[in-house]
Write an enzyme that holds these catalytic residues in place. Structure first.
Site, short mmCIF file in Angstrom:
data_model
loop_
_atom_site.label_atom_id
_atom_site.label_comp_id
_atom_site.label_asym_id
_atom_site.label_seq_id
_atom_site.Cartn_x
_atom_site.Cartn_y
_atom_site.Cartn_z
CG ASN A 40 -0.42 -0.26 2.52
OD1 ASN A 40 0.59 -0.93 2.66
ND2 ASN A 40 -1.06 0.27 3.54
CB ILE A 41 1.64 3.66 -2.42
CG1 ILE A 41 2.51 2.46 -2.85
CG2 ILE A 41 2.39 4.98 -2.55
CD1 ILE A 41 3.82 2.30 -2.12
CD GLU A 42 -1.29 4.83 4.49
OE1 GLU A 42 -0.79 5.73 5.21
OE2 GLU A 42 -1.98 3.88 4.92
CB CYS A 64 -5.36 -1.38 -1.47
SG CYS A 64 -6.61 -0.47 -0.56
CD GLU A 68 -5.86 -5.53 -1.11
OE1 GLU A 68 -4.88 -4.86 -0.76
OE2 GLU A 68 -6.79 -5.84 -0.35
CB CYS A 120 -11.12 -1.72 0.89
SG CYS A 120 -10.50 -1.20 -0.73
CB CYS A 149 -9.37 -4.17 -3.13
SG CYS A 149 -8.01 -2.99 -2.97
N1 THU Z 1 -5.15 -1.48 2.87
C1 THU Z 1 -4.63 -2.29 1.91
O1 THU Z 1 -3.61 -1.99 1.29
N2 THU Z 1 -5.27 -3.48 1.68
C2 THU Z 1 -6.32 -3.95 2.39
O2 THU Z 1 -6.81 -5.04 2.10
C3 THU Z 1 -6.88 -3.16 3.48
C4 THU Z 1 -6.39 -1.77 3.58
C5 THU Z 1 -4.43 -0.25 3.20
C6 THU Z 1 -5.00 1.04 2.73
C7 THU Z 1 -4.39 2.01 3.71
O3 THU Z 1 -3.09 2.38 3.25
C8 THU Z 1 -4.22 1.21 4.98
O4 THU Z 1 -4.31 -0.14 4.61
C9 THU Z 1 -5.26 1.52 6.04
O5 THU Z 1 -6.53 1.43 5.52
#
Ligand code: THU
Length: 131
Positions: A42-44, A53, A55, A88, A91
């Protein structure tokens, strides 16, 4: 590569997560029929909605390299949390189109994993054939 190896590989992918806001690192790993793996994490972003996310990064990277759903054996998604990390809604919609509904999806933490698939995660999914 067995499912535990794939979970370990996904944890390796999570090392590259960029999570200054949530501090919640997620890793994903696509296992291809040719034996290769494709990582995602995940890259915020300060504009939170622009976050991507793990995946979706892994499946998009796979498609960017020219692979398609028929080339994919399994997808692992991992995080250090309880209950197990679960994709989520966004995704689930993306994966429902880019993965076969029966392709194994391994949800893992450090201690254990469970195997599911898109048919279970998104029943009555909206897909292109509906258009
Ligand atoms: N996130 C994912 O990368 N995959 C998931 O299945 C659940 C949530 C990430 C998004 C965000 O960067 C962090 O988790 C918190 O929601």
């Amino acid at each position: 590569m067995n499912y535990q190896d794939l979970v370990n590989e996904a944890f390796a992918a999570s090392q590259n997560a960029y999570t200054p806001y949530s501090h919640f690192a997620v890793g994903a790993c696509v296992l291809l029929k040719n034996g290769k793996t494709v990582h995602g994490c995940n890259i915020e972003n300060a504009a939170y909605g622009s976050t991507m996310c793990a995946e979706r990064n892994a499946i998009f990277a796979s498609y960017c390299q020219g692979y398609r759903k028929d080339d994919i054996i399994a997808l692992a998604i991992v995080a250090n949390c309880s209950p197990l990390v679960s994709p989520c809604g966004a995704c689930r919609q993306v994966l429902s189109e880019l993965l076969d509904p029966h392709t194994p999806i391994i949800l893992g933490c450090k201690e254990y994993y469970e195997v599911t698939n898109m048919e279970e995660l998104l029943p009555r999914m909206f897909i292109g054939e509906s258009l």
